[in-house]
Scaffold this motif. Structure first.
Motif, PDB file in Angstrom:
ATOM      1  N   UNK A  66      23.849  74.750  50.313  1.00 30.90           N
ATOM      2  CA  UNK A  66      22.909  75.743  49.795  1.00 30.90           C
ATOM      3  C   UNK A  66      22.751  75.606  48.283  1.00 30.90           C
ATOM      4  N   UNK A  67      23.850  75.369  47.577  1.00 32.64           N
ATOM      5  CA  UNK A  67      23.758  75.135  46.137  1.00 32.64           C
ATOM      6  C   UNK A  67      22.941  73.884  45.857  1.00 32.64           C
ATOM      7  N   UNK A  68      23.113  72.860  46.671  1.00 36.20           N
ATOM      8  CA  UNK A  68      22.366  71.620  46.499  1.00 36.20           C
ATOM      9  C   UNK A  68      20.861  71.872  46.586  1.00 36.20           C
ATOM     10  N   UNK A  69      20.456  72.779  47.465  1.00 41.21           N
ATOM     11  CA  UNK A  69      19.037  73.092  47.642  1.00 41.21           C
ATOM     12  C   UNK A  69      18.552  74.199  46.701  1.00 41.21           C
ATOM     13  N   UNK A  70      19.456  74.750  45.896  1.00 45.08           N
ATOM     14  CA  UNK A  70      19.063  75.857  45.025  1.00 45.08           C
ATOM     15  C   UNK A  70      18.846  77.153  45.769  1.00 45.08           C
ATOM     16  N   UNK A  71      19.427  77.284  46.974  1.00 45.33           N
ATOM     17  CA  UNK A  71      19.149  78.425  47.832  1.00 45.33           C
ATOM     18  C   UNK A  71      20.369  79.321  48.077  1.00 45.33           C
ATOM     19  N   UNK A  72      21.451  79.120  47.348  1.00 48.06           N
ATOM     20  CA  UNK A  72      22.607  80.000  47.523  1.00 48.06           C
ATOM     21  C   UNK A  72      22.288  81.371  46.911  1.00 48.06           C
ATOM     22  N   UNK A  73      22.770  82.473  47.528  1.00 48.08           N
ATOM     23  CA  UNK A  73      22.500  83.804  46.970  1.00 48.08           C
ATOM     24  C   UNK A  73      22.902  83.951  45.507  1.00 48.08           C
ATOM     25  N   UNK A  74      23.938  83.249  45.076  1.00 47.88           N
ATOM     26  CA  UNK A  74      24.366  83.335  43.678  1.00 47.88           C
ATOM     27  C   UNK A  74      23.383  82.686  42.713  1.00 47.88           C
ATOM     28  N   UNK A  75      22.392  81.973  43.237  1.00 46.05           N
ATOM     29  CA  UNK A  75      21.389  81.333  42.388  1.00 46.05           C
ATOM     30  C   UNK A  75      20.122  82.163  42.248  1.00 46.05           C
ATOM     31  N   UNK A  76      20.133  83.381  42.772  1.00 41.81           N
ATOM     32  CA  UNK A  76      18.945  84.219  42.681  1.00 41.81           C
ATOM     33  C   UNK A  76      18.632  84.602  41.244  1.00 41.81           C
ATOM     34  N   UNK A  81      25.239  82.037  38.397  1.00 40.74           N
ATOM     35  CA  UNK A  81      26.029  80.811  38.426  1.00 40.74           C
ATOM     36  C   UNK A  81      25.368  79.672  37.650  1.00 40.74           C
ATOM     37  N   UNK A  82      24.051  79.595  37.644  1.00 42.94           N
ATOM     38  CA  UNK A  82      23.385  78.508  36.909  1.00 42.94           C
ATOM     39  C   UNK A  82      23.618  78.639  35.409  1.00 42.94           C
ATOM     40  N   UNK A  83      23.590  79.874  34.909  1.00 43.17           N
ATOM     41  CA  UNK A  83      23.858  80.089  33.491  1.00 43.17           C
ATOM     42  C   UNK A  83      25.282  79.681  33.150  1.00 43.17           C
ATOM     43  N   UNK A  84      26.207  79.996  34.057  1.00 40.68           N
ATOM     44  CA  UNK A  84      27.601  79.599  33.862  1.00 40.68           C
ATOM     45  C   UNK A  84      27.731  78.087  33.820  1.00 40.68           C
ATOM     46  N   UNK A  85      27.045  77.417  34.722  1.00 41.65           N
ATOM     47  CA  UNK A  85      27.077  75.949  34.741  1.00 41.65           C
ATOM     48  C   UNK A  85      26.530  75.382  33.438  1.00 41.65           C
ATOM     49  N   UNK A  86      25.392  75.915  32.987  1.00 37.57           N
ATOM     50  CA  UNK A  86      24.756  75.388  31.789  1.00 37.57           C
ATOM     51  C   UNK A  86      25.572  75.647  30.529  1.00 37.57           C
ATOM     52  N   UNK A  87      26.229  76.811  30.457  1.00 36.96           N
ATOM     53  CA  UNK A  87      26.877  77.221  29.217  1.00 36.96           C
ATOM     54  C   UNK A  87      28.228  76.577  28.973  1.00 36.96           C
ATOM     55  N   UNK A  88      28.832  76.016  30.009  1.00 36.24           N
ATOM     56  CA  UNK A  88      30.142  75.439  29.751  1.00 36.24           C
ATOM     57  C   UNK A  88      30.554  74.329  30.688  1.00 36.24           C
ATOM     58  N   UNK A  89      30.205  74.461  31.951  1.00 34.53           N
ATOM     59  CA  UNK A  89      30.705  73.515  32.938  1.00 34.53           C
ATOM     60  C   UNK A  89      30.023  72.157  32.821  1.00 34.53           C
ATOM     61  N   UNK A  90      28.721  72.153  32.564  1.00 37.18           N
ATOM     62  CA  UNK A  90      27.973  70.900  32.586  1.00 37.18           C
ATOM     63  C   UNK A  90      28.513  69.888  31.579  1.00 37.18           C
ATOM     64  N   UNK A 152      38.379  78.926  31.142  1.00 39.50           N
ATOM     65  CA  UNK A 152      39.080  77.714  30.709  1.00 39.50           C
ATOM     66  C   UNK A 152      38.107  76.591  30.393  1.00 39.50           C
ATOM     67  N   UNK A 153      37.126  76.413  31.258  1.00 38.44           N
ATOM     68  CA  UNK A 153      36.182  75.318  31.072  1.00 38.44           C
ATOM     69  C   UNK A 153      35.319  75.503  29.827  1.00 38.44           C
ATOM     70  N   UNK A 154      34.966  76.738  29.510  1.00 45.85           N
ATOM     71  CA  UNK A 154      34.179  76.980  28.294  1.00 45.85           C
ATOM     72  C   UNK A 154      34.979  76.627  27.042  1.00 45.85           C
ATOM     73  N   UNK A 155      36.277  76.853  27.107  1.00 45.39           N
ATOM     74  CA  UNK A 155      37.127  76.460  25.983  1.00 45.39           C
ATOM     75  C   UNK A 155      37.119  74.950  25.811  1.00 45.39           C
ATOM     76  N   UNK A 156      37.278  74.230  26.932  1.00 44.47           N
ATOM     77  CA  UNK A 156      37.249  72.776  26.868  1.00 44.47           C
ATOM     78  C   UNK A 156      35.868  72.269  26.480  1.00 44.47           C
TER      79      UNK A 156
END
Length: 296
Positions: A66-76, A81-90, A152-156
Motif C-alpha cells: 500500500x505504501x508502494x502505491x501511495x494508498x496507505x491510510x497514513x499517506x492521506x 508519514x511522507x513528511x517524516x520520510x522527507x524531513x529525516x529518513x530520506x 534517532x534518524x533525524x539526528x543522524x
C-alpha cells in the motif's frame, strides 16, 4: 516475510499477480496490447479474498504494498508519514545506499582507514534503527516505535551533508582519477529514485542488483564482472491508472495497471526497462482523488 517468500519464485507476470492477490488485492491479467497486471483501487481500501486479521506477516506485506502505491491510510495527510520520510529518513537512507554502491565497486577504497574513520561512528549509531527504513517495521502502524526511530534518524540525518562532503573529498584524495561531479551525480541518482516513500518501497521491490555502471564511479575494471549479475526481480516499465468508464462512475473498474520489463524491449521501452522508472511525487494525491470520488 510474505513478500520475501516470493523472491524464490519465478519472476514472471503470473507470480507478480499472485504477490498482490496473496496480500488481499483484487487483480486481473491484461493480455492486450501488452501483458500486464491490474490492481483494483477498491481492494486498496477493502482487502479482497483474505482475512488480514489472521496473519501479521500478511498485514505487514499488505501495508508495504500500500505504501508502494501511495494508498496507505497514513499517506492521506502530507504532514504524516511522507513528511517524516522527507524531513529525516530520506537523506539517511540515500547515504546508506550510496555507501553500499561504493563498496560494491570500490571495495578497497572504502576500506581505507580514512574512509572508515569518516563513517564508523555514524554507521555504528545507525545499526539499531536502520531497520526502520529497510524493512516494514517503520510502516507497520506501531506509532510509538516509529516515533523513536524517527527521532534517532533525524539526528543522524543532520550529519549527512558533512559526512557526504568528507566522503567525496577523501575518495578523490585516494584516487585522483575520480571527479566530484561523478560522485555527486551517483548520489543524486539514488536520491532521485528514492524521492518519496512510495518510490523507496518500489526500488526495494524491484531489487536492482546492478543498477549502476561501475565505470561511472571510476572503476571500469569492475564492469565486466558486475555486468553478469542479475539485473533485478520485477522491473517496472510503465504504470497506468485506468479510470472508471466515461459517462457512468463505476469505482469497481478503477485499477492500476503495471507493465513489467520486457527483456526484448528496445528504444524508449529499453530505457525504461533499465530500472529508471519512478512514480510521480503526486501519486498519492492522484489516487486519493479517485478514492474520494468513490466514497462521495
Amino acid at each position: 516475510q510474505t513478500l520475501v517468500s516470493f523472491r524464490s519464485k519465478s519472476k514472471d507476470l503470473s507470480t507478480f499477480k499472485e504477490l498482490w492477490t496473496a496480500h488481499g488485492f483484487r487483480t486481473s491479467m491484461v493480455t492486450s496490447p501488452k501483458p500486464a497486471v491490474s490492481v483494483y483501487l477498491e481492494s486498496c481500501i477493502n482487502p479482497s479474498g483474505i482475512d488480514v486479521s489472521k496473519s501479521s506477516d500478511v498485514i505487514e506485506g499488505r501495508n508495504y504494498l500500500l505504501y508502494l502505491l501511495g494508498m496507505h491510510p497514513n499517506q492521506k495527510d502530507e504532514s504524516d508519514v511522507e513528511e517524516t520520510y522527507q524531513s529525516g529518513i530520506k537523506s539517511v537512507y540515500c547515504l546508506l545506499q550510496f555507501c553500499k554502491k561504493l563498496r560494491s565497486v570500490r571495495e578497497s577504497d572504502m576500506q581505507d582507514p580514512r574512509i572508515v574513520e569518516i563513517l564508523k561512528d555514524w554507521e555504528t549509531g545507525l545499526s539499531t534503527c536502520t531497520n526502520a527504513v529497510a524493512s516494514p517495521s517503520f510502516i507497520d502502524g506501531n506509532k510509538a516505535d516509529a516515533d523513536i526511530h524517527v527521532t534517532n534518524l533525524r539526528t543522524f540525518a543532520s550529519n549527512v551533508p558533512e559526512i557526504l562532503s568528507n566522503l567525496i573529498s577523501t575518495l578523490m584524495t585516494i584516487d585522483h582519477s575520480l571527479h566530484k561531479e561523478q560522485l555527486i551525480h551517483e548520489y543524486d541518482r539514488i536520491e532521485y529514485r528514492n524521492c518519496t516513500l512510495a518510490n523507496a518501497c518500489l526500488q526495494r521491490v524491484m531489487s536492482c542488483v546492478n543498477d549502476v555502471d561501475p565505470s561511472s564511479l571510476g572503476n571500469a575494471a569492475a564492469t565486466a564482472s558486475n555486468s553478469k549479475k542479475k539485473r533485478g526481480e520485477w522491473i517496472f516499465q510503465r504504470v497506468y491508472f485506468k479510470a472508471s468508464p466515461p459517462g457512468k462512475y463505476l469505482p469497481k473498474y478503477e485499477r492500476i495497471t503495471i507493465h513489467l520489463n520486457d527483456p526484448s524491449s528496445e528504444g524508449e521501452e529499453g530505457v525504461l526497462a533499465s530500472g529508471q522508472f519512478i512514480f510521480l511525487p503526486s501519486l498519492t494525491q492522484v489516487l486519493r482523488g479517485a478514492e474520494m470520488m468513490s466514497t462521495s
